[in-house]
Design a protein around this motif. Sequence first.
Motif, PDB file in Angstrom:
ATOM      1  N   ASN A 117      40.546  -2.281  36.081  1.00  0.00           N
ATOM      2  CA  ASN A 117      40.926  -0.872  36.235  1.00  0.00           C
ATOM      3  C   ASN A 117      39.755  -0.069  36.779  1.00  0.00           C
ATOM      4  N   SER A 118      39.124  -0.579  37.822  1.00  0.00           N
ATOM      5  CA  SER A 118      37.939   0.073  38.378  1.00  0.00           C
ATOM      6  C   SER A 118      38.160   0.402  39.852  1.00  0.00           C
TER       7      SER A 118
ATOM      8  N   LYS B  46      38.832  12.704  38.832  1.00  0.00           N
ATOM      9  CA  LYS B  46      40.056  12.640  38.028  1.00  0.00           C
ATOM     10  C   LYS B  46      40.750  14.003  37.981  1.00  0.00           C
TER      11      LYS B  46
ATOM     12  N   ALA C 256      48.544  10.499  38.718  1.00  0.00           N
ATOM     13  CA  ALA C 256      49.317   9.410  38.107  1.00  0.00           C
ATOM     14  C   ALA C 256      50.477   9.058  39.024  1.00  0.00           C
ATOM     15  N   THR C 257      50.955   7.824  38.961  1.00  0.00           N
ATOM     16  CA  THR C 257      52.069   7.408  39.805  1.00  0.00           C
ATOM     17  C   THR C 257      53.332   8.184  39.419  1.00  0.00           C
TER      18      THR C 257
ATOM     19  N   SER D 147      47.688  15.201  38.528  1.00  0.00           N
ATOM     20  CA  SER D 147      47.176  14.177  37.612  1.00  0.00           C
ATOM     21  C   SER D 147      46.752  12.885  38.299  1.00  0.00           C
TER      22      SER D 147
ATOM     23  N   MET E 131      45.102   7.374  38.963  1.00  0.00           N
ATOM     24  CA  MET E 131      44.112   7.880  38.011  1.00  0.00           C
ATOM     25  C   MET E 131      43.582   6.792  37.091  1.00  0.00           C
ATOM     26  N   ASP E 132      44.460   5.856  36.656  1.00  0.00           N
ATOM     27  CA  ASP E 132      44.015   4.875  35.672  1.00  0.00           C
ATOM     28  C   ASP E 132      42.992   3.888  36.233  1.00  0.00           C
ATOM     29  N   ARG E 133      42.763   3.931  37.550  1.00  0.00           N
ATOM     30  CA  ARG E 133      41.748   3.055  38.143  1.00  0.00           C
ATOM     31  C   ARG E 133      40.497   3.824  38.551  1.00  0.00           C
TER      32      ARG E 133
ATOM     33  N   LYS F 269      37.585   4.523  37.570  1.00  0.00           N
ATOM     34  CA  LYS F 269      36.508   4.171  36.647  1.00  0.00           C
ATOM     35  C   LYS F 269      35.452   3.363  37.387  1.00  0.00           C
TER      36      LYS F 269
END
Length: 302
Positions: free
Chosen positions: A89-90, A302, A161-162, A159, A69-71, A73
Amino acid sequence: MRRKGITLVELLVVMAIVALSAGGIFFAYRSLVRETIRQSLFAKNEQDVEVLLTSLRKDLEGIGFGVPMDRLKVGTPTCNGLTDFAGSNSVVGIAFNCLSGNDELYFLNLATRSFRNSGCWWAIDGSGNVATQGRRWTLEDCPSIPPTGENLLCLDMASKATTSCNSPNTLIFTMGDRTSVGDFAVRYYLSNANLPKECAPNTFNLLKQVNGDSTGRPIASCVAVFRVRYFDGQGYTTNIDDINNLRAIRLCLLMQVGGKMDTQMDPPNRFEQCGDITINPEWRWYRWKLVEEDIPLRNIRK
């Protein structure tokens, strides 16, 4: 007295007629062979365009595949900036106005490398049952469980997320021998190095470079224009703030098909969504294929 045989003049006349006939047949045959070769090359190049588009669709439709998720973008990469993009972080970005005004496309896709289980993923449901998803890049079936000996990336279903690879409601992606998501960063760009001699002046090779590779791999030759746009569901733009509004990537290419012709033909001079094309006068001696297509993005929410 009746004359027998033929005179030297008559013989020369016959030889001249035979020579002219043979010359005409030869030139007609040569023109036929040349046209046959040209048509065969044209048909091959048309087929090459379809092969290229199939490869591009596969790569681009998988943008965001296996990406945390944090990438998720939209980035703003610079020309020749693959290393920086891989460390950002794209998940996707376009560098505009690079070589000769053409664009470069950057993105992340865990299925882009051609290791054995590339493209495979698994899902662990709430009861801990594992289901195999996807197929290998070779179109073979994936293993029934995540392979041992390969690095795995595990994401929470909700989410993205990892998380732990043993947790319920988890998506599992394989990364082969790679340890970083950035190793799956891709750059599509143009280069005029090692251009085939049959290409028109001021054309390029389209290359694909994966992060960590020293050079790009040629995907297509004789490309005159390569441009990319974002589609947000309302229109086409060079800037997008919220990745949740990103629906598709618009690819715009002008590609040469076939060799040089004997007659001139006006090439296309504009894309529907990617702007006008500056025409080189020499391009009128070549046949062109204008490609403009939306590639939907389904893995970036997301």
